[in-house]
Scaffold this motif. Sequence first.
Motif, PDB file in Angstrom:
ATOM      1  N   TYR A  54      40.533  37.703  36.485  1.00 51.72           N
ATOM      2  CA  TYR A  54      41.055  36.423  36.017  1.00 51.72           C
ATOM      3  C   TYR A  54      42.333  36.710  35.247  1.00 51.72           C
ATOM      4  O   TYR A  54      42.357  37.609  34.393  1.00 51.72           O
ATOM      5  N   THR A  55      43.386  35.976  35.518  1.00 50.18           N
ATOM      6  CA  THR A  55      44.647  36.182  34.818  1.00 50.18           C
ATOM      7  C   THR A  55      45.365  34.858  34.607  1.00 50.18           C
ATOM      8  O   THR A  55      45.201  33.933  35.410  1.00 50.18           O
ATOM      9  N   THR A  56      46.131  34.804  33.546  1.00 52.81           N
ATOM     10  CA  THR A  56      46.915  33.603  33.275  1.00 52.81           C
ATOM     11  C   THR A  56      48.201  33.595  34.095  1.00 52.81           C
ATOM     12  O   THR A  56      48.876  32.574  34.161  1.00 52.81           O
ATOM     13  N   SER A  57      48.518  34.733  34.759  1.00 50.78           N
ATOM     14  CA  SER A  57      49.714  34.792  35.597  1.00 50.78           C
ATOM     15  C   SER A  57      49.594  35.905  36.625  1.00 50.78           C
ATOM     16  O   SER A  57      49.750  37.085  36.285  1.00 50.78           O
ATOM     17  N   THR A  58      49.341  35.552  37.878  1.00 50.26           N
ATOM     18  CA  THR A  58      49.299  36.578  38.926  1.00 50.26           C
ATOM     19  C   THR A  58      50.683  37.209  39.081  1.00 50.26           C
ATOM     20  O   THR A  58      50.793  38.399  39.362  1.00 50.26           O
ATOM     21  N   GLU A  59      51.721  36.432  38.877  1.00 52.03           N
ATOM     22  CA  GLU A  59      53.090  36.942  38.985  1.00 52.03           C
ATOM     23  C   GLU A  59      53.352  38.034  37.938  1.00 52.03           C
ATOM     24  O   GLU A  59      53.963  39.057  38.226  1.00 52.03           O
ATOM     25  N   GLU A  60      52.860  37.828  36.736  1.00 53.55           N
ATOM     26  CA  GLU A  60      53.036  38.812  35.667  1.00 53.55           C
ATOM     27  C   GLU A  60      52.102  40.008  35.845  1.00 53.55           C
ATOM     28  O   GLU A  60      52.452  41.138  35.495  1.00 53.55           O
ATOM     29  N   LEU A  61      50.922  39.782  36.400  1.00 61.25           N
ATOM     30  CA  LEU A  61      49.958  40.871  36.603  1.00 61.25           C
ATOM     31  C   LEU A  61      50.355  41.769  37.765  1.00 61.25           C
ATOM     32  O   LEU A  61      50.175  42.987  37.700  1.00 61.25           O
ATOM     33  N   TRP A  62      50.886  41.207  38.827  1.00 60.93           N
ATOM     34  CA  TRP A  62      51.112  41.940  40.075  1.00 60.93           C
ATOM     35  C   TRP A  62      51.916  43.229  39.910  1.00 60.93           C
ATOM     36  O   TRP A  62      51.539  44.263  40.492  1.00 60.93           O
ATOM     37  N   GLN A  92      34.805  48.000  46.354  1.00 69.07           N
ATOM     38  CA  GLN A  92      34.325  46.735  45.832  1.00 69.07           C
ATOM     39  C   GLN A  92      34.963  45.545  46.546  1.00 69.07           C
ATOM     40  O   GLN A  92      36.067  45.636  47.054  1.00 69.07           O
ATOM     41  N   ALA A  93      34.221  44.456  46.539  1.00 70.52           N
ATOM     42  CA  ALA A  93      34.786  43.177  46.941  1.00 70.52           C
ATOM     43  C   ALA A  93      35.530  42.640  45.717  1.00 70.52           C
ATOM     44  O   ALA A  93      35.121  42.881  44.585  1.00 70.52           O
ATOM     45  N   VAL A  94      36.635  41.938  45.943  1.00 71.14           N
ATOM     46  CA  VAL A  94      37.473  41.462  44.834  1.00 71.14           C
ATOM     47  C   VAL A  94      37.820  39.994  45.013  1.00 71.14           C
ATOM     48  O   VAL A  94      38.071  39.537  46.124  1.00 71.14           O
ATOM     49  N   THR A  95      37.847  39.284  43.901  1.00 71.03           N
ATOM     50  CA  THR A  95      38.440  37.957  43.850  1.00 71.03           C
ATOM     51  C   THR A  95      39.395  37.958  42.665  1.00 71.03           C
ATOM     52  O   THR A  95      39.028  38.396  41.579  1.00 71.03           O
ATOM     53  N   MET A  96      40.632  37.516  42.894  1.00 70.56           N
ATOM     54  CA  MET A  96      41.590  37.385  41.798  1.00 70.56           C
ATOM     55  C   MET A  96      41.963  35.911  41.683  1.00 70.56           C
ATOM     56  O   MET A  96      42.340  35.285  42.667  1.00 70.56           O
ATOM     57  N   LEU A  97      41.829  35.402  40.472  1.00 66.59           N
ATOM     58  CA  LEU A  97      42.120  33.996  40.218  1.00 66.59           C
ATOM     59  C   LEU A  97      43.114  33.843  39.089  1.00 66.59           C
ATOM     60  O   LEU A  97      43.001  34.511  38.058  1.00 66.59           O
ATOM     61  N   GLN A  98      44.080  32.960  39.288  1.00 60.16           N
ATOM     62  CA  GLN A  98      44.966  32.578  38.193  1.00 60.16           C
ATOM     63  C   GLN A  98      44.341  31.367  37.515  1.00 60.16           C
ATOM     64  O   GLN A  98      43.977  30.399  38.178  1.00 60.16           O
ATOM     65  N   LEU A 102      44.476  36.068  25.227  1.00 55.65           N
ATOM     66  CA  LEU A 102      44.219  36.976  26.343  1.00 55.65           C
ATOM     67  C   LEU A 102      44.892  36.517  27.623  1.00 55.65           C
ATOM     68  O   LEU A 102      45.025  35.324  27.883  1.00 55.65           O
ATOM     69  N   THR A 103      45.306  37.499  28.453  1.00 51.26           N
ATOM     70  CA  THR A 103      46.012  37.195  29.696  1.00 51.26           C
ATOM     71  C   THR A 103      45.334  37.743  30.944  1.00 51.26           C
ATOM     72  O   THR A 103      45.698  37.369  32.053  1.00 51.26           O
ATOM     73  N   VAL A 104      44.349  38.646  30.772  1.00 48.07           N
ATOM     74  CA  VAL A 104      43.638  39.206  31.927  1.00 48.07           C
ATOM     75  C   VAL A 104      42.207  39.544  31.517  1.00 48.07           C
ATOM     76  O   VAL A 104      41.957  39.975  30.389  1.00 48.07           O
ATOM     77  N   GLU A 105      41.276  39.303  32.449  1.00 49.06           N
ATOM     78  CA  GLU A 105      39.863  39.562  32.193  1.00 49.06           C
ATOM     79  C   GLU A 105      39.236  40.101  33.471  1.00 49.06           C
ATOM     80  O   GLU A 105      39.510  39.609  34.565  1.00 49.06           O
ATOM     81  N   LEU A 106      38.397  41.123  33.337  1.00 48.62           N
ATOM     82  CA  LEU A 106      37.744  41.775  34.468  1.00 48.62           C
ATOM     83  C   LEU A 106      36.242  41.601  34.376  1.00 48.62           C
ATOM     84  O   LEU A 106      35.643  41.934  33.348  1.00 48.62           O
ATOM     85  N   GLU A 107      35.641  41.109  35.435  1.00 53.65           N
ATOM     86  CA  GLU A 107      34.198  40.865  35.490  1.00 53.65           C
ATOM     87  C   GLU A 107      33.639  41.677  36.657  1.00 53.65           C
ATOM     88  O   GLU A 107      34.170  41.592  37.766  1.00 53.65           O
ATOM     89  N   ALA A 108      32.586  42.470  36.414  1.00 54.03           N
ATOM     90  CA  ALA A 108      32.085  43.366  37.453  1.00 54.03           C
ATOM     91  C   ALA A 108      30.580  43.250  37.658  1.00 54.03           C
ATOM     92  O   ALA A 108      29.836  42.924  36.734  1.00 54.03           O
ATOM     93  N   THR A 109      30.166  43.579  38.884  1.00 48.23           N
ATOM     94  CA  THR A 109      28.768  43.795  39.221  1.00 48.23           C
ATOM     95  C   THR A 109      28.649  45.252  39.633  1.00 48.23           C
ATOM     96  O   THR A 109      29.422  45.734  40.481  1.00 48.23           O
ATOM     97  N   VAL A 110      27.707  45.964  39.016  1.00 49.24           N
ATOM     98  CA  VAL A 110      27.562  47.400  39.214  1.00 49.24           C
ATOM     99  C   VAL A 110      26.127  47.699  39.649  1.00 49.24           C
ATOM    100  O   VAL A 110      25.186  47.119  39.118  1.00 49.24           O
ATOM    101  N   VAL A 111      25.982  48.606  40.605  1.00 52.73           N
ATOM    102  CA  VAL A 111      24.641  48.980  41.079  1.00 52.73           C
ATOM    103  C   VAL A 111      24.450  50.485  40.970  1.00 52.73           C
ATOM    104  O   VAL A 111      25.387  51.250  40.876  1.00 52.73           O
TER     105      VAL A 111
END
Length: 129
Positions: free
Chosen positions: A80-88, A105-111, A119-128
């Motif tokens: 999750y990010t407040t700016s994909t342009e700034e994160l890229w 991993q499978a990924v979803t990126m959302l602005q 905060l400007t970026v957040e990472l959420e994970a599922t781990v096995v």
Amino acid sequence: MEKRTVNPWTWQDGRSYAQAVEVKNVESTLYCSGQAAIDPDGTSSDKDMKSQLQQAIANLEEVIRTAGYDCSGIVRLNIYTTSTEELWPHFPILQEWIAKHQITQAVTMLQVTGLFETLTVELEATVVR
């Protein structure tokens, strides 16, 4: 545990993710809350996107390690990010981390319009494992 990636195409390979990840015979699953650039004392970072991404990665690693899992077991990563342009421009930092831990991993990126406090970026994970 058995892990199988599903990629009908090859274009995602350069972006460091899989279209789908199938996991069988899992011992346990860890669902991590979104990890961001928050210091151990609970202070949210007001630094730039690159610094926040690096701290979010470090915080995610800490949660995974503390739970007794390995980063290589990440099968789902939501960004999750407040700016994909700034994160890229800083995405190679994430790609290097993924390669270092041999994560598939499978990924979803959302602005999003906003995250907690500064905060400007957040990472959420599922781990096995």
